[in-house]
Scaffold this active site. Structure first.
Site, PDB file in Angstrom:
ATOM      1  N   HIS A  47     -13.394  -5.954  40.200  1.00  0.00           N
ATOM      2  CA  HIS A  47     -14.750  -6.452  40.032  1.00  0.00           C
ATOM      3  C   HIS A  47     -15.521  -5.486  39.146  1.00  0.00           C
ATOM      4  O   HIS A  47     -15.310  -4.277  39.224  1.00  0.00           O
ATOM      5  CB  HIS A  47     -15.453  -6.576  41.389  1.00  0.00           C
ATOM      6  N   ASP A  89     -12.889 -14.190  45.455  1.00  0.00           N
ATOM      7  CA  ASP A  89     -11.962 -15.282  45.163  1.00  0.00           C
ATOM      8  C   ASP A  89     -10.606 -15.133  45.845  1.00  0.00           C
ATOM      9  O   ASP A  89      -9.809 -16.058  45.820  1.00  0.00           O
ATOM     10  CB  ASP A  89     -11.754 -15.380  43.641  1.00  0.00           C
TER      11      ASP A  89
END
Ligand code: ACO
Length: 434
Positions: free
Chosen positions: A311, A368
């Site tokens: 991320h 996700d």
């Protein structure tokens, strides 16, 4: 965010010393204000992926990427999980800045219910899109088209018109999303049921068929609420930046959110949830082992990524991933089922936690990684995962669009570039070009 008048930053260039203001965020982090640098000195800053650039001041969502914390309007995300998560309450909080009173929540809900139907003209258009169309393409196109049917709400600067547009968008997005799915399955369209709350109504629109109402379990409805809440905002991510950029040109809410959907579709952003599922299914079907998958992700000659990992902001666990993993386990226990993909996901995570490649780069599961497993448990097909992400993110986009327009100092976003092409070349007529 305030200017810290006791603190200045200095930039030295060509023997010139330029003083720059320093802004301080609520958590004490600092930002050098270069907004006047070009106008005053003709100098730009270079930050192609905006990694070190704050594009706005915002009071909506806070992330501490090192600690792995996320707050909506100051409230930690974990507090929205139990006892019964409520996506519409969170939507209100994000858009209007405070938790709604009972009456405000009822009014907001009533508005959403009254806008749940699509204009028949828009509904008929589903019949003209090719049956196997990607639902994200349909979602983006239909968001834009809402401007054709609700032109009255496009003018900016009027709070009531904004609320009318925003509630239409949130409510109709659910109907559009479900219709995109039904089109892909060749199923007849079911009308929304005004007696149902937002998430239950979405599940009804997805799964009821004429004369056979889908029975919505409480745990499934709660899980759906939780998924949407966990996706509801995430400060200046790629799709939100798209919404703000389009909105900064004073484009209407529908157009700006359609741009958000397009950005979200990409596999490095919201589309990653589909890629995670493909990866887990490939391991399950014997196409590759978990170890092969890790090796491929580490191989710099291979473009393969470990989807659902890494991320830009989190250099620790994404708190949403933890909540989603626990929720998936809870739903399986309640339904007395299991999903072998959850075991594979856990194994992949375990392997990364022992591997210096992932440890050194601080790559942890993101939102996700586990969301798809929970969505599968709810019965949502893989091609709808990113659409569900968009439904969840919608209140965040709307809140960010509103904050942008409420800010008196906001100007059109217009970055600069470092031009590297030729200058003052001559045009060559075609007959002389060989
Ligand atoms: N698998 C393997 N290696 C990775 C991964 C991954 N998933 N993510 C990052 N890395 C590596 C990069 O190759 C780079 O290695 P290097 O230093 O040897 O060059 C290092 O980690 C740093 O990564 P960046 O690409 O610089 O990180 P960036 O902030 O630009 O990208 C992103 C973040 C796009 C999320 C990236 O981690 C990624 O592609 N992950 C997989 C896709 C994904 O899950 N996206 C969803 C993100 S969450 C969301 O948008 C909802």
């Amino acid at each position: 965010m305030s200017e810290n008048i006791s603190k200045k930053a200095f930039l030295e260039i060509d023997g010139k010393r330029i003083e720059l203001p320093v802004l301080t965020a609520s958590d004490g982090s600092q930002s050098v204000d270069v907004s006047k640098l070009y106008d005053s000195h003709g100098i730009t800053t270079f930050d192609p992926s905006l990694n070190s650039t704050s594009i706005c001041q915002s009071a909506i969502t806070y992330i501490d990427g090192d600690k792995g914390t996320l707050c909506y309007r100051g409230i930690p995300i974990e507090q929205f999980d139990r006892p019964r998560p409520n996506f519409i309450e969170v939507s209100y909080l994000l858009i209007f800045g405070t938790l709604p009173t009972r009456q405000e929540l009822t009014d907001f809900r009533n508005r959403l219910t009254s806008h749940e139907l699509l204009h028949e003209g828009l509904r008929r258009q589903f019949g003209d899109v090719p049956p196997k169309s990607p639902p994200m393409a349909i979602l983006s196109a239909m968001f834009s088209q809402l401007a054709c049917y609700h032109e009255k709400f496009l003018p900016l600067g009027d709070e009531e018109l904004f609320v009318e547009a925003a509630t239409r968008l949130i409510s109709k997005a659910r109907t559009i999303a479900a219709y995109a799915y039904r089109r892909s399955q060749g199923l007849p369209f079911t009308y929304p049921d005004p007696a149902l709350l937002y998430c239950a109504n979405f599940l009804h629109l997805m799964f009821s068929i004429p004369y056979q109402q889908y029975i919505i379990g409480e745990e499934i409805e709660s899980a759906m609420n939780l998924v949407l809440i966990l996706h509801a905002d995430h400060e200046q991510n790629c799709s939100t930046t798209a919404v703000r950029t389009v909105g900064s040109a004073k484009a209407n809410l529908f157009a700006a959110c359609a741009a958000g959907v397009s950005a979200l579709w990409g596999p490095l952003h919201g589309g990653a949830n589909v890629e995670v599922m493909k990866m887990l299914e490939k391991i399950y079907s014997g196409g590759m082992t978990a170890e092969d998958c890790i090796a491929a992700a580490k191989d710099k000659t291979n473009p393969f990524k470990l989807f659902g990992f890494g991320h830009r902001v989190y250099k620790n666990y994404d708190p949403r991933a933890k909540i989603l993993q626990a929720a998936a386990e809870r739903v399986f226990a309640q339904l007395r089922t299991n999903d072998p993909l959850l075991d594979i996901a856990r194994k992949l995570e375990e392997l990364t936690l022992k591997d210096s490649y992932f440890i050194d780069r601080k790559l942890y599961p993101n939102v996700d990684f586990y969301s798809g497993i929970l969505l599968r448990a709810i019965g949502i097909p893989t091609n709808m995962f990113t659409v569900i992400f968009a439904l969840g993110r919608l209140p965040g986009w709307i809140a960010q669009w509103k904050e942008l327009h409420d800010s008196p100092s906001q100007k059109i976003m217009r970055p600069r570039q470092i031009y590297t092409g030729g200058i003052q070349k001559n045009y060559v007529p075609i007959e002389k070009r060989g």
